[in-house]
Design an enzyme around this catalytic site. Structure first.
Site, PDB file in Angstrom:
ATOM      1  N   THR A 190       0.851  -1.194   0.000  1.00 34.61           N
ATOM      2  CA  THR A 190       0.000   0.000   0.000  1.00 34.61           C
ATOM      3  C   THR A 190       0.877   1.230   0.000  1.00 34.61           C
ATOM      4  O   THR A 190       1.924   1.260   0.654  1.00 34.61           O
ATOM      5  CB  THR A 190      -0.881   0.075   1.257  1.00 34.61           C
ATOM      6  N   GLU A 229      -5.638  -3.815   1.475  1.00 33.77           N
ATOM      7  CA  GLU A 229      -5.746  -4.799   2.557  1.00 33.77           C
ATOM      8  C   GLU A 229      -6.999  -5.668   2.440  1.00 33.77           C
ATOM      9  O   GLU A 229      -7.118  -6.667   3.142  1.00 33.77           O
ATOM     10  CB  GLU A 229      -5.790  -4.083   3.920  1.00 33.77           C
ATOM     11  N   LYS A 253     -11.207  18.251  13.475  1.00 36.28           N
ATOM     12  CA  LYS A 253     -11.798  18.262  14.814  1.00 36.28           C
ATOM     13  C   LYS A 253     -11.801  19.695  15.313  1.00 36.28           C
ATOM     14  O   LYS A 253     -10.792  20.223  15.760  1.00 36.28           O
ATOM     15  CB  LYS A 253     -11.021  17.340  15.738  1.00 36.28           C
ATOM     16  N   TRP A 268     -16.767  16.824  15.054  1.00 37.89           N
ATOM     17  CA  TRP A 268     -16.104  16.212  13.915  1.00 37.89           C
ATOM     18  C   TRP A 268     -16.686  16.808  12.631  1.00 37.89           C
ATOM     19  O   TRP A 268     -17.889  16.749  12.409  1.00 37.89           O
ATOM     20  CB  TRP A 268     -16.318  14.698  13.895  1.00 37.89           C
TER      21      TRP A 268
END
Lengths: 539, 539
Positions: B184, B328, B436, B441
Site C-alpha cells: 500500500t 488490505e 476536529k 467532527w
C-alpha cells in the site's frame, strides 16, 4: 497467516440476513388453510430460540437432529438453528419406505426428531424401532402433544415460547464441521448418507449467486417446490438466507393450482422442481392462465425434461434451466445456461441447449469417461460422468459402499452422458439403465425423450429386456394422454422413432401402461419396471 | 472427511478457461501503436510456457516474482503462471517514489523482475539498489536486451519461444499458500505489504461474480482501467479468467479518448477505475460522443465520486457503482447496489444511494465504531470502519506496524464513515483528514463533495488548519474549471456551502490552486497540502 482465517460458516449468513434484511419476508404455508409471513428479523429471533430450546433438550456439538418436514418456516429455522449451534441437521426423506426410514434414523444416530403434525401417522408407525431418539418436537400451528403416541413429545411453538432469543451461537465453528446430512434413495439396498459441511454449503450458495448460473439475488422471490428433504432443496434455502432473498415456502400437499396461485400472488421470480411438477403446472397454466410476468426462471433437475415442456415455458418468457446434480453433489454441478455466443442462436437452437444438463460450474470439475478414457466432445460418445470439487461428497457416511463410488478423488456418478461439442453435459442414461444390445450402447433416455415429444404421449420409460441373440433389447413402456387413450397404435410410435434413430435403437415393442412406477423423489423406478417385464419376450 | 478437500486455487480458474472458453479472447494493447488479440487457449499455453521459463530462471515454491507492468496480456500471464506454480506475484506500484520502490523489492526479497520495455528507465535507475534480484525479464513486442543496463536481462518473448507449454502446474497447492502481494502507498513511512492467498483470491472472485454485486459473467467484456498493480486491478483479471470473460487490457499511456474508443470498438460491458478517470472520460464523451450502448456498469473506488459525475453516467443508462475497499481488503468490501425496495426510488433518490460506498458484501463483515462503540444507523454519527472476512488481510507482511491496524481479529481501516438508515456505508473522511473543530467532527469529504457539485469547480480538497480557539478549522483548496478561471469568488463558494451545512462546518476561507497534489494512485495527498498550508492563518 497472511489473510484472515475467517471460517466459512452458515452463521455469517444468518447474521447478515438479520443485520441487513430484517424487514424482508419469509412466506410460509403451514397447512392447507394457513399462510403466515415472517420477517427475517423475526426469523432470526425464532431461530435462536429454537437453538436454545433444542439445547435444553440435549442438543450439543455434533448431535444429529432429524426433520420430517415439508417446506415451511419452521423447517427453515431448523436449517440454521441446528448447524449454527454446531449440531447436524438430518433432513429425512419422508417418501422413503418405512424400513428405510428406520434405517436412516438409526444409522445417523438421530437424537432429536422434528416432525410435522401432518406427518405424525408416518413417524408414529416407525418410531418404536428408533434406537437413539430421545425427544420429538411436533411442528404445527396448533399442536396437542397429548394426542400423539410418540414418547417425550413437545410442541415446537410451546418450546419457542419458553426459549430465549438471546441464545448465542458459538464463534469457533470449524468450516469443515458437519452441518447437514441427507440420505440418497438408492434403488437397491439401504439409503446412503451424505454429510454436508458449513464450508461446502457456503461455497455452494456462492455458486447459486453466480451471475453465470441462476444468479439468486436479494431482488428475487424464490419458491422451492423441490422438498427441503431432497438435496437441501437444491441449496436454495441456504443461498436465500445468505442473500436476504424473499422466500415462499409452499408447505404440505401442494398442487399445480396452488403453486401457480403462489407465483402470481407473491410475484415469485425463481422456482425449482422436478419435471413432473412442471408438467402439471404447465397443464394447469394452459387451462387457467395466471399472470406470470414476475417469474424469470424455473430450475429443473432430477430427471430429463421433455423438450416440449421446456419450449412451452420459454415461449412464455420464462427461462427453463436444466441442471445436473445429485444428493452427493450438494447438488449443483452444471446448468443449461447460455454462453455469450449462444445469444444469437435461433429459438430452436437455444432449446437444444436448454434440454442438456449444461455447463459445469466454476470450482467443480466434470469428466466423462469410458473404457477408452475421456470421451471426445462429439455429442455421441457415451461415458460415465465423474465429478470432483469442494461441494462434492468425499464418502458415504460410515458406509462400506463408499469404495464403489469414490475412486482416486472422483465421485463416479453412475450417470451416462455425452459432451456436446460446446462441452455441455447431456445425460443419456443411468449406468444401470443403459441398454447394451449386440455390443452397442443404446440410451434409454434419448428414446424416452423422443417418445415424450409425441403429441399423444404423457410419459414413457424405455428399459432393457433380455434377448436371446442381442443379449438385451429396448422395450418402450408408454402412458398415453387421457384424451388419446385407445387411439394410439404401437406402430405409429415406433415409426416416429424410426425417423430419428438407427434401426437397432428402435424398440421391438411398446407396452401401454396406466402409470410408470416412480421412486420416492419422482424418478422412474426402472428396476421395478424391469422386474415386472423380465418375462416379457420381444418378437 | 465428509466433503472433498478440494483446495480453492487459481489453477482451477486457468484450467476452466482453457477447457471451456478456449475460443474467448483477451485483447491486449501492448504499446501506443499495437493491439493484439489472444484466445484463452493461446493464453493458457503461453501461461504454462511462462511458468516453464521462470522455473528455468530459478522460480520455485515461494519465490517472489515482481512485475513493473501496465495492463496487458503478459501481465495477465504472470498473474497465473507465478501463483499456479506455487510462487508469489509481487505487483509493484510503478507510481511509488524511487526509494519506496527500492524498499518494497528488497523487503519482499523479489528474485525475478518482469518489467515493461516502456518502464525500463524507471527500473534501471533503481535496480542497482536491489539486493535480491537475480534476473530481469523484459516485456515488449520487440525487445533488444543488449540495450538495457539491467544485469541478467532476458526477453519475455524469447524465453517463451524456448519454453514448453507442456509444463505441469503442481496439483498439491494449499489454498492458504501465498499467491500475490501488493504494497500500500502509505502517506507517511514506507509502504506496507499485503499477501493474498489462493483462497482469498478465489473467494473474492466469487464475490465479483455475485449477482447482487457487479455480477461479472462470461457474457461480459471487461476493461480494467485501474492498474493491475493497484489492488489486483480490483480482482477483475482473476474473476474474468475464472468465468471465461472477454478482457480488454488498455496497456500503457492511455487517455480518455483511447478508453472510449476501446469501449466502442470491443463492446465493453464493465469497466473500473478511480473518479479522476471517469471525470476525464465523461468530458471526452460530452465533447465527442461514442456509442456506449454495450456499457452496463462502471465500478469506481479509491476516492469519493462527485454526485454530478455519477448522475451524468446514470443518465446515459450506465450503472455507476461506488465501491469501498483497499489493498488490505482484496479490495471488495461493499458496493452501492440497489436492494429490492430501492427499485421504486426516484432517479434522485437512487443517486443518493449510488454516491455511498454501499452495502457490505456477503462473507465480509463491517462495523463502524467510535469511542461509544458501534454507531447507530442514523446517517450522521461518524466512526471508523472496521472489517473482517476471508479476503481481508490478517497482517502486513513482516511489518511491526501490523499491530496498529489489526486488532482483535478486525482490520481498522482508518476510514471515517456513517451508516445510512439502510445500513449503507458512507465515507466521510480518513481518520487523519478528519477536522476536529471545537469538539465537533467535521467531514472534509462531505464539504469536498458539495464543492465539487458546484458548476464552476473542477476539484476541491478541504483540510484542517490550526486555529487558536477551535484547535482546527476547515480550509477549502479549490481548482476552478478553466473556463471559469478568475470569475469565481470565495464568497459565492462559501455561500453555497452555508446553504447545506451547519455554520461551524463552513470553511473560514478558500484558497485557489492550479492543482491538488495527489498520491501515486490518484488520491488527494492531503498530508502534502496540510504541510503547504500549515502556516496559513484563517481569519
Amino acid at each position: 497467516m497472511h489473510m484472515m482465517d475467517t471460517q466459512l460458516t452458515l452463521t455469517s449468513f444468518l447474521n447478515r440476513a438479520e443485520r441487513h434484511f430484517s424487514h424482508k419476508t419469509i412466506i410460509s404455508r403451514t397447512s392447507e388453510t394457513n399462510i403466515q409471513t415472517f420477517t427475517y428479523g423475526e426469523y432470526a429471533k425464532r431461530t435462536r430460540k429454537l437453538a436454545d430450546a433444542l439445547s435444553k433438550l440435549g442438543m450439543t456439538r455434533g448431535t444429529k437432529v432429524a426433520t420430517f418436514c415439508w417446506n415451511h418456516h419452521r423447517h427453515l429455522e431448523a436449517y440454521f438453528a441446528v448447524p449454527c449451534a454446531g449440531a447436524v441437521l438430518h433432513m429425512v426423506n419422508i417418501r422413503l419406505f418405512p424400513e428405510h426410514i428406520i434405517y436412516v434414523v438409526n444409522h445417523a444416530q438421530d437424537e432429536i426428531v422434528l416432525v410435522d403434525d401432518s406427518l405424525l401417522p408416518l413417524v408414529e408407525a416407525v418410531a418404536p424401532h428408533f434406537t437413539s431418539v430421545k425427544a420429538y418436537v411436533i411442528c404445527g400451528d396448533d399442536v396437542d402433544v397429548s394426542k400423539t403416541t410418540l414418547p417425550n413429545a413437545y410442541s415446537y411453538e410451546e418450546l419457542l415460547a419458553k426459549a430465549s432469543d438471546a441464545f448465542e451461537f458459538p464463534q469457533d465453528l470449524d468450516e469443515n464441521a458437519a452441518a447437514g446430512m441427507c440420505y440418497t434413495s438408492a434403488t437397491t439396498g439401504m439409503p446412503k448418507g451424505v454429510v454436508y459441511t458449513h464450508r461446502s454449503i457456503v461455497l455452494h450458495s456462492m455458486a447459486m449467486w453466480n451471475a453465470d448460473g441462476v444468479g439468486v439475488s436479494e431482488r428475487d422471490t424464490v419458491l422451492p417446490v423441490v422438498p427441503m428433504f431432497h438435496a437441501n432443496a437444491w441449496g436454495l434455502p441456504f443461498a436465500c438466507v445468505g442473500s436476504g432473498t424473499t422466500q415462499v415456502l409452499p408447505g404440505p400437499m401442494f398442487t399445480p393450482q396452488l403453486i401457480l396461485d403462489l407465483f402470481e400472488k407473491y410475484k415469485v421470480t425463481i422456482s425449482a422442481g422436478v419435471p413432473t411438477i412442471w408438467l402439471g403446472v404447465l397443464q394447469e397454466q394452459q387451462q387457467n392462465p395466471r399472470h406470470l410476468d414476475s417469474v424469470r426462471c424455473l430450475i429443473c433437475g432430477g430427471s430429463a425434461s421433455p423438450l416440449g415442456l421446456i419450449r412451452a415455458f420459454e415461449q412464455m418468457g420464462i427461462e427453463y434451466y436444466t441442471g445436473y446434480g445429485m444428493t452427493e453433489t450438494s447438488p449443483l454441478v452444471s446448468l443449461s445456461v447460455y454462453t455469450s455466443e449462444m445469444a444469437d442462436y435461433s429459438f430452436d437452437e437455444k432449446m437444444e441447449v436448454r434440454v442438456t444438463q449444461g455447463l459445469t460450474m466454476p470450482l467443480v470439475e466434470t469428466r466423462i469417461v469410458n473404457e477408452n478414457g475421456d470421451v471426445p466432445w462429439d455429442g455421441q460418445t457415451m461415458g460415465e460422468i465423474i465429478v470432483r470439487g469442494p461441494w462434492i461428497a468425499a464418502e458415504y457416511y460410515q458406509d462400506e459402499r463408499s469404495a464403489e463410488a469414490f475412486k482416486d478423488g472422483w465421485l463416479y456418478t453412475g450417470d451416462i452422458a455425452v459432451y456436446t461439442p460446446d462441452g455441455y453435459i447431456r445425460i443419456t442414461d443411468r449406468t444401470k439403465d443403459l441398454i447394451k444390445s449386440g455390443g452397442e450402447w443404446i440410451s434409454s433416455i434419448e428414446l424416452e425423450n423422443a417418445l415424450m415429444t409425441h403429441d399423444k404421449v404423457f410419459e414413457a420409460a424405455v428399459i432393457a429386456v433380455p434377448h436371446e441373440k442381442w443379449i438385451e433389447r429396448p422395450l418402450a413402456c408408454v402412458v398415453v394422454k387421457p384424451e388419446y387413450k385407445d387411439t394410439v397404435t404401437k406402430e405409429e410410435l415406433l415409426a416416429s422413432l424410426a425417423e430419428n434413430f438407427p434401426k437397432q435403437w428402435v424398440p421391438d415393442d411398446v407396452v401401454f401402461l396406466d402409470e410408470i412406477p416412480k421412486t420416492s423423489v419422482g424418478k422412474f423406478l426402472k428396476a421395478k419396471l424391469r422386474e415386472e417385464m423380465k418375462e416379457y419376450i420381444t418378437q
